[in-house]
Write an enzyme that holds these catalytic residues in place. Structure first.
Site, PDB file in Angstrom:
ATOM      1  N   GLY A 204       0.835  -1.211   0.000  1.00  0.00           N
ATOM      2  CA  GLY A 204       0.000   0.000   0.000  1.00  0.00           C
ATOM      3  C   GLY A 204       0.857   1.243   0.000  1.00  0.00           C
ATOM      4  O   GLY A 204       2.052   1.181  -0.280  1.00  0.00           O
ATOM      5  N   ASN A 205       0.244   2.386   0.297  1.00  0.00           N
ATOM      6  CA  ASN A 205       1.016   3.633   0.383  1.00  0.00           C
ATOM      7  C   ASN A 205       0.417   4.521   1.467  1.00  0.00           C
ATOM      8  O   ASN A 205      -0.580   4.155   2.103  1.00  0.00           O
ATOM      9  CB  ASN A 205       1.053   4.333  -0.982  1.00  0.00           C
ATOM     10  CG  ASN A 205      -0.325   4.687  -1.469  1.00  0.00           C
ATOM     11  OD1 ASN A 205      -1.007   5.510  -0.871  1.00  0.00           O
ATOM     12  ND2 ASN A 205      -0.759   4.042  -2.547  1.00  0.00           N
ATOM     13  N   ARG A 206       1.027   5.665   1.665  1.00  0.00           N
ATOM     14  CA  ARG A 206       0.685   6.510   2.824  1.00  0.00           C
ATOM     15  C   ARG A 206      -0.385   7.549   2.541  1.00  0.00           C
ATOM     16  O   ARG A 206      -0.554   8.490   3.313  1.00  0.00           O
ATOM     17  CB  ARG A 206       1.943   7.238   3.301  1.00  0.00           C
ATOM     18  CG  ARG A 206       3.039   6.340   3.779  1.00  0.00           C
ATOM     19  CD  ARG A 206       4.292   7.169   4.050  1.00  0.00           C
ATOM     20  NE  ARG A 206       5.467   6.337   4.089  1.00  0.00           N
ATOM     21  CZ  ARG A 206       5.915   5.717   5.176  1.00  0.00           C
ATOM     22  NH1 ARG A 206       5.261   5.851   6.301  1.00  0.00           N
ATOM     23  NH2 ARG A 206       6.998   4.984   5.125  1.00  0.00           N
TER      24      ARG A 206
END
Ligand code: PMT
Length: 403
Positions: A204-206
């Site tokens: 995923g990412n932030r």
């Protein structure tokens, strides 16, 4: 012409609200009124009933006005005005208190809210009042600042209600701006995608979704019908009668939702942080480490580039906007994306800078367009970036129509 709710709180300037109601009606708006208990001491409900021919909301528990009168008025209003706004009501709005009909209705409304304070100059100058106003501004309220002059107390100071005629002009200006995207459909993506690896893990990412939500709010405030395709977000999603929300997790789901909504959209804004790659296979069971295993190699395959596909098939008049999240060579990389993705605009943000990019409340962006000089905007709140972006894109749509 708009449906406007006017809320009157406890100030000697409350009588001026009657003049404002008349002025708004003269402009062709439909007006309804809510009164706090203190407001009703200065001007009784009968005055506003006679002016508007509509029941006046005073009591949260008045069953004669329907089962849930505050929600009915909150949902009815396209614009809410608090005139005059006492220090007490401003404090309630700043903290989200809802202990009477007016504060509860204002907490429940999705309409934009304009607040015209009126109070004694010492109350106005108090740090608590200024803190509360700063909070309201940060929350997106429009403040119609009081003027300086003779006060009811017999001395001069700042705290006089803005004159009703000036409030009516501010309302007209706001509504004109508010119509910039009326009748337009806007598709916004926000948040991050997650690519599963096994039943418990993902790549995923932030992304928090703040940037995409700020754009969504700005498009709604400009009168658009908005479809928000939201991946993983860490902030609450708004609700609004003109907003449809599609929740997605993976890039494939985001693509399906975008493909569904994009053909109808006048404006597509891809603020989501989309995974470029996903694991080639998703393990059906949790991946276990084996005894003596030193590492694990995960094979990734490329995800489709959703923005590039939109850029390639956009219909005449449709405007497609991408974001570029960069950590080096911001402009050079963003220029490449502008060309490669066939976008009308790229909003480039250097996500390695403090206060800019993933999860932050602010963003520093540069707007790129083919054959134009890049426009570098200063560090702004994401709400302000959203408003400026929507104003720019609304002007572009209008200009396109006139060609
Ligand atoms: O959500 P926040 O915490 O507020 O953070 C905001 C943000 C940093 C996520 C936002 O401002 C931002 O930059 N979003 C784009 C992030 C990103 O994916 O950038 P990119 O440079 O990798 O992609 C360029 C563009 O192509 C983006 O519009 C992206 O949505 C799109 N894309 C990317 C990959 C892919 N497979 N398909 C795409 O459509």
């Amino acid at each position: 012409m708009a449906k406007i709710a006017v809320y009157v709180s406890g100030s000697v300037a409350a009588f001026k609200a009657a003049t404002l109601v008349r002025e708004l009606q003269r402009q062709g708006h439909t007006v309804r009124v809510g009164l706090t208990a203190a407001g009703a001491r200065f001007v009784p409900p009968a005055t506003f009933y006679a002016l508007t021919h509509q029941p006046v909301l005073v009591d949260l528990w008045d069953q004669q006005q329907g089962p849930v009168p505050h929600i009915e008025l909150a949902d009815w209003a396209e614009l809410s005005l608090v005139v005059p706004a006492s220090a007490d009501l401003i404090a309630k709005l700043a903290t989200g208190l809802a202990d009477d009909a007016v504060s509860t209705t204002l907490l429940a409304t999705a309409s934009p809210i304009m607040v015209a304070p009126a109070m004694n100059s010492h109350m106005w100058a108090k740090p608590a009042t200024q803190r509360n106003l700063a909070q309201l501004k940060a929350d997106g309220y429009r403040i119609l600042l009081p003027t300086t002059g003779p006060l009811a107390e017999g001395y001069s100071g700042t705290g006089r209600l803005m004159e009703p005629a000036d409030i009516a002009v501010a309302v007209a200006d706001f509504l004109a701006q508010n119509q910039a995207l009326a009748g337009r459909r806007v598709l916004v993506t926000a948040g991050g995608t997650r690519e599963p690896l096994d039943p418990v893990r993902y790549l995923g990412n932030r992304s928090s979704g703040k940037m995409g939500l700020a754009i969504t709010e700005a498009a709604l405030a400009a009168g658009a019908e908005v479809t928000l395709v939201a991946g993983t977000v860490s902030v609450p999603l708004p609700s609004h009668p003109r907003l449809t929300i599609e929740r997605v997790t993976t890039t494939a789901e985001l693509q399906a939702a975008v493909d569904q909504a994009a053909p109808e959209a006048d404006l597509v804004i891809m603020a989501a942080a989309v995974a470029d790659f996903r694991p080639k296979t998703v393990a059906p069971q949790k991946i276990k480490k084996q005894a003596g295993q030193a590492g694990l190699t995960i094979e990734l395959v490329k995800n489709p580039d959703i923005l590039a596909a939109l850029g390639a098939k956009k219909r005449p008049g449709q405007v497609v906007v991408g974001f570029a999240a960069e950590t080096t060579a911001l402009l050079a990389n963003a220029e490449k994306k502008l060309a490669a993705k066939g976008a009308d605009y790229i909003v480039a943000n250097d996500v390695s800078q403090a206060g800019s990019g993933f999860g932050t409340a602010t963003n520093r962006v540069t707007l790129l367009q083919p054959h134009r000089e890049p426009q570098a905007w200063p560090l702004l709140t994401k709400e302000e970036v959203g408003r400026r972006l929507i104003a720019t894109l609304a002007a572009r749509l209008q200009a396109g129509e006139q060609q």
